[in-house]
Write a protein that holds these residues in place. Structure first.
Motif, PDB file in Angstrom:
ATOM      1  N   GLU A 346       0.847  -1.189   0.000  1.00 46.98           N
ATOM      2  CA  GLU A 346       0.000   0.000   0.000  1.00 46.98           C
ATOM      3  C   GLU A 346       0.888   1.248   0.000  1.00 46.98           C
ATOM      4  O   GLU A 346       1.646   1.491   0.949  1.00 46.98           O
ATOM      5  CB  GLU A 346      -0.914  -0.002   1.224  1.00 46.98           C
ATOM      6  N   ILE A 347       0.786   2.028  -1.069  1.00 51.45           N
ATOM      7  CA  ILE A 347       1.581   3.246  -1.210  1.00 51.45           C
ATOM      8  C   ILE A 347       0.634   4.412  -1.435  1.00 51.45           C
ATOM      9  O   ILE A 347      -0.202   4.381  -2.351  1.00 51.45           O
ATOM     10  CB  ILE A 347       2.588   3.129  -2.366  1.00 51.45           C
ATOM     11  N   THR A 348       0.763   5.428  -0.594  1.00 54.68           N
ATOM     12  CA  THR A 348      -0.092   6.610  -0.670  1.00 54.68           C
ATOM     13  C   THR A 348       0.791   7.855  -0.667  1.00 54.68           C
ATOM     14  O   THR A 348       2.001   7.769  -0.448  1.00 54.68           O
ATOM     15  CB  THR A 348      -1.057   6.665   0.525  1.00 54.68           C
ATOM     16  N   PRO A 349       0.197   9.032  -0.856  1.00 48.87           N
ATOM     17  CA  PRO A 349       0.993  10.264  -0.758  1.00 48.87           C
ATOM     18  C   PRO A 349       1.622  10.472   0.610  1.00 48.87           C
ATOM     19  O   PRO A 349       2.557  11.267   0.745  1.00 48.87           O
ATOM     20  CB  PRO A 349      -0.035  11.355  -1.076  1.00 48.87           C
ATOM     21  N   ALA A 350       1.126   9.764   1.620  1.00 50.39           N
ATOM     22  CA  ALA A 350       1.679   9.906   2.973  1.00 50.39           C
ATOM     23  C   ALA A 350       2.775   8.890   3.275  1.00 50.39           C
ATOM     24  O   ALA A 350       3.403   8.940   4.343  1.00 50.39           O
ATOM     25  CB  ALA A 350       0.556   9.770   4.002  1.00 50.39           C
ATOM     26  N   THR A 351       3.042   7.955   2.363  1.00 50.05           N
ATOM     27  CA  THR A 351       4.084   6.953   2.598  1.00 50.05           C
ATOM     28  C   THR A 351       5.443   7.632   2.736  1.00 50.05           C
ATOM     29  O   THR A 351       5.812   8.478   1.912  1.00 50.05           O
ATOM     30  CB  THR A 351       4.115   5.924   1.461  1.00 50.05           C
ATOM     31  N   GLY A 352       6.198   7.266   3.738  1.00 52.83           N
ATOM     32  CA  GLY A 352       7.463   7.927   4.025  1.00 52.83           C
ATOM     33  C   GLY A 352       8.570   7.565   3.053  1.00 52.83           C
ATOM     34  O   GLY A 352       8.554   6.504   2.414  1.00 52.83           O
ATOM     35  N   VAL A 353       9.576   8.453   2.976  1.00 54.86           N
ATOM     36  CA  VAL A 353      10.716   8.244   2.089  1.00 54.86           C
ATOM     37  C   VAL A 353      11.466   6.970   2.472  1.00 54.86           C
ATOM     38  O   VAL A 353      11.914   6.199   1.610  1.00 54.86           O
ATOM     39  CB  VAL A 353      11.649   9.465   2.114  1.00 54.86           C
ATOM     40  N   ALA A 354      11.627   6.724   3.781  1.00 60.03           N
ATOM     41  CA  ALA A 354      12.373   5.550   4.225  1.00 60.03           C
ATOM     42  C   ALA A 354      11.717   4.257   3.732  1.00 60.03           C
ATOM     43  O   ALA A 354      12.405   3.327   3.272  1.00 60.03           O
ATOM     44  CB  ALA A 354      12.472   5.543   5.742  1.00 60.03           C
ATOM     45  N   GLU A 355      10.396   4.183   3.821  1.00 64.95           N
ATOM     46  CA  GLU A 355       9.694   2.975   3.372  1.00 64.95           C
ATOM     47  C   GLU A 355       9.820   2.811   1.856  1.00 64.95           C
ATOM     48  O   GLU A 355      10.037   1.703   1.341  1.00 64.95           O
ATOM     49  CB  GLU A 355       8.219   3.058   3.779  1.00 64.95           C
ATOM     50  N   LEU A 356       9.695   3.917   1.124  1.00 65.04           N
ATOM     51  CA  LEU A 356       9.835   3.859  -0.332  1.00 65.04           C
ATOM     52  C   LEU A 356      11.253   3.482  -0.732  1.00 65.04           C
ATOM     53  O   LEU A 356      11.465   2.695  -1.663  1.00 65.04           O
ATOM     54  CB  LEU A 356       9.456   5.213  -0.948  1.00 65.04           C
ATOM     55  N   GLN A 357      12.244   4.032  -0.013  1.00 62.04           N
ATOM     56  CA  GLN A 357      13.630   3.720  -0.332  1.00 62.04           C
ATOM     57  C   GLN A 357      13.930   2.249  -0.065  1.00 62.04           C
ATOM     58  O   GLN A 357      14.658   1.600  -0.830  1.00 62.04           O
ATOM     59  CB  GLN A 357      14.563   4.592   0.500  1.00 62.04           C
ATOM     60  N   ALA A 358      13.358   1.713   1.001  1.00 59.73           N
ATOM     61  CA  ALA A 358      13.560   0.297   1.306  1.00 59.73           C
ATOM     62  C   ALA A 358      12.996  -0.583   0.189  1.00 59.73           C
ATOM     63  O   ALA A 358      13.621  -1.578  -0.216  1.00 59.73           O
ATOM     64  CB  ALA A 358      12.905  -0.050   2.648  1.00 59.73           C
ATOM     65  N   LEU A 359      11.824  -0.220  -0.318  1.00 57.28           N
ATOM     66  CA  LEU A 359      11.236  -0.975  -1.428  1.00 57.28           C
ATOM     67  C   LEU A 359      12.090  -0.849  -2.676  1.00 57.28           C
ATOM     68  O   LEU A 359      12.320  -1.838  -3.396  1.00 57.28           O
ATOM     69  CB  LEU A 359       9.810  -0.476  -1.696  1.00 57.28           C
ATOM     70  N   ALA A 360      12.585   0.357  -2.938  1.00 57.67           N
ATOM     71  CA  ALA A 360      13.444   0.562  -4.105  1.00 57.67           C
ATOM     72  C   ALA A 360      14.719  -0.273  -3.976  1.00 57.67           C
ATOM     73  O   ALA A 360      15.173  -0.883  -4.963  1.00 57.67           O
ATOM     74  CB  ALA A 360      13.780   2.042  -4.251  1.00 57.67           C
ATOM     75  N   ASP A 361      15.287  -0.313  -2.792  1.00 57.15           N
ATOM     76  CA  ASP A 361      16.506  -1.108  -2.589  1.00 57.15           C
ATOM     77  C   ASP A 361      16.247  -2.585  -2.831  1.00 57.15           C
ATOM     78  O   ASP A 361      17.069  -3.285  -3.442  1.00 57.15           O
ATOM     79  CB  ASP A 361      17.042  -0.891  -1.175  1.00 57.15           C
ATOM     80  N   ARG A 362      15.111  -3.071  -2.340  1.00 54.99           N
ATOM     81  CA  ARG A 362      14.787  -4.494  -2.546  1.00 54.99           C
ATOM     82  C   ARG A 362      14.629  -4.819  -4.023  1.00 54.99           C
ATOM     83  O   ARG A 362      14.982  -5.901  -4.468  1.00 54.99           O
ATOM     84  CB  ARG A 362      13.495  -4.854  -1.794  1.00 54.99           C
ATOM     85  N   GLU A 363      14.097  -3.862  -4.784  1.00 53.55           N
ATOM     86  CA  GLU A 363      13.825  -4.095  -6.201  1.00 53.55           C
ATOM     87  C   GLU A 363      14.997  -3.698  -7.098  1.00 53.55           C
ATOM     88  O   GLU A 363      14.935  -3.868  -8.317  1.00 53.55           O
ATOM     89  CB  GLU A 363      12.578  -3.317  -6.627  1.00 53.55           C
ATOM     90  N   GLY A 364      16.055  -3.145  -6.493  1.00 53.67           N
ATOM     91  CA  GLY A 364      17.198  -2.717  -7.293  1.00 53.67           C
ATOM     92  C   GLY A 364      16.929  -1.477  -8.110  1.00 53.67           C
ATOM     93  O   GLY A 364      17.542  -1.271  -9.175  1.00 53.67           O
TER      94      GLY A 364
END
Length: 505
Positions: A346-364
């Motif tokens: 679940e990704i919304t405009p309120a999702t934090g940078v840290a959570e998004l960065q963690a997902l980006a890191d997992r996906e390369g």
């Protein structure tokens, strides 16, 4: 006439060394000199053309074998086939659009001296004028039975082999040769012209005015992109080639031109690939009292009308034979909702940078100078973009990546923006425009801070544009669409194929 006779001059790609090229050129230069010494012209100012090759084919294409028309014509074209032995010579002339017609030169009709000069002086690639009666040969080939001929322009270099495909490098660097030898290259030029005419017709029907805005600017803006920088000696100042016409077109709306568009050249000092070119053609349009919904409807009509103009249908056929349907109502999806569904998170405009960065890191997924907006967009491209097949409007983008766009009327942290994806790439972008000068200043300040942090694509604070907004800009919708990418969507070709003379290194 048949193609049994091989071209009697090798192509540039067949020539193995400079010495052979020099020899071929020397032979043709000698023929040029003989023409001039004889009192003829190698490059006459004009020849007495009475009609065109396409017009002759349209009027007399029905002639049966051995039938004559009784009409004498004067036509000219480029020599693309030549058989000049014996008492009857055959030559195929090609017009600029690729239409060909055979000319026949016989000893009985032109005389011994003229026929001998023809054999001696005419080469493949020359522009040749012939006059004579339109007939159909014994084999049913529409022809001009010549009674006279004249070189209209002597070619000094030989043509490429018309039966061997040019390499992409040769085609891009020598587009004029590509246009001579390849039907598709000529067709793309016509397709582009027809699409451009259709765009202007659609705008005219909707009472838009076409304007021109500066290409040289004292401050670049209107998009997140790195500009080309130059210097004006007259003003002794640094100037930028425009990256977008947006800020000047909005000034026009402030001034009362409520529906305005421009088809222009933009320049972005960035990478080049199958969908990007440093110099490209862009359409931008703005409509007072519209929003991103009305501008989406306009964009769909522009593209569908262009498809009708070039293909006669909303279903276009690409170069590889694939059929692509541009008809009907196009899909509309939310960036956040489609990303959440595709990622399983679940990704919304309120999702934090840290959570998004963690997902980006997992996906390369690597993101330069990451913030919420950049991470969301990069993740969306990773998870969703590749799965889009139909024409699709992707709606409602993060505010951080769209500083000139109005905040969404009901979703905090989101702006009213869409990107249109066709054939897997972004073709157009639309907005509900930000017209509040106070908020616009705040956005510019944020951009300036990003520029100071090392973002080369961030916009500068543009006081002149803000001053214009302070006089009041009506609620508006705006859009931008790459013309080259529109041609990609209509033809299935890469961007360099759709640009007549692409920039090459």
């Amino acid at each position: 006439m048949t193609d049994a006779s091989a071209e009697n001059t090798p192509s540039p790609e067949q020539l193995d060394d400079e010495a052979e090229v020099f020899e071929q050129k020397a032979v043709r230069l000698a023929k040029r000199d003989r023409l001039i010494d004889s009192g003829a012209e190698a490059y006459p100012v004009s020849v007495p053309v009475t009609t065109t090759i396409p017009a002759v084919r349209e009027k007399w294409g029905h002639l049966a074998a051995d039938e004559t028309s009784g009409e004498t014509v004067g036509v000219a074209g480029r020599v693309v086939f030549l058989r000049n032995t014996g008492k009857l010579c055959f030559v195929s002339l090609q017009s600029g659009d690729g239409t060909r017609i055979q000319a026949m030169l016989s000893l009985a009709n032109v005389g011994e001296e003229s026929l001998a000069e023809f054999k001696e002086l005419v080469d493949l690639g020359d522009h040749l004028f012939v006059t004579g009666e339109v007939i159909s040969s014994r084999r049913g080939e529409l022809s001009v039975m010549a009674t006279g001929w004249k070189i209209a322009s002597k070619a000094i270099l030989p043509l490429p082999n018309l039966h061997t495909e040019l390499s992409e490098e040769t085609r891009m660097r020598n587009r004029y040769l590509d246009l001579i030898v390849r039907d598709q290259a000529r067709q793309v030029v016509r397709t582009r012209a027809e699409a451009m005419a259709s765009l202007r017709r659609t705008f005219a029907e909707r009472h838009y005015l076409e304007v021109e805005t500066p290409m040289l600017q004292t401050m670049h803006g209107g998009a997140a992109a790195r500009p080309f920088v130059t210097h004006s000696n007259a003003f002794d100042t640094e100037l930028f080639l425009r990256i977008a016409p947006e800020l000047f077109l909005k000034r026009a709306v402030v001034g009362g031109i409520d529906r305005v568009f421009e088809i222009n050249r933009n320049f972005r000092n960035e990478g080049a690939d199958s969908t990007h070119s440093p110099e490209f053609a862009m359409l931008e349009a703005y409509e007072a009292y519209g929003d991103y919904t009305t501008i989406a409807e306009l964009t769909q009509s522009l593209i569908q009308n262009a498809a009708l103009a070039v293909a006669g249908s909303h279903v276009v056929t690409w170069a590889d034979g694939t059929e692509y349907d541009l008809g009907g109502e196009w899909d509309r999806i939310s960036m956040y909702e489609s990303l959440s569904e595709a990622s399983g998170v679940e990704i919304t405009p309120a999702t934090g940078v840290a959570e998004l960065q963690a997902l980006a890191d997992r996906e390369g997924v690597e993101v330069h100078l990451p913030n919420h907006g950049k991470l969301v967009e990069e993740l969306w491209e990773h998870f969703v973009k590749g799965g889009l097949t139909r024409p699709t409007f992707v709606l409602d983008f993060p505010v951080e990546t769209s500083p000139l766009t109005r905040a969404h009327r009901s979703i905090p942290g989101v702006v009213e923006k869409w990107d249109l994806y066709i054939r897997g790439f972004e073709l157009a972008t639309g907005y509900s425009e930000l017209v509040d000068p106070v908020i616009q200043r705040e956005r510019f300040v944020e951009q300036a801070e990003q520029a100071a942090a090392g973002d080369d694509e961030a916009m500068r604070l543009d006081e002149e544009f803000l001053r214009a907004l302070e006089f009041g800009m009506p609620p508006s919708g705006g859009m931008g669409m790459g013309i080259d990418r529109l041609l990609m969507a209509l033809t299935g070709l890469g961007i360099r194929e759709t640009i007549l003379f692409p920039l090459v290194k």
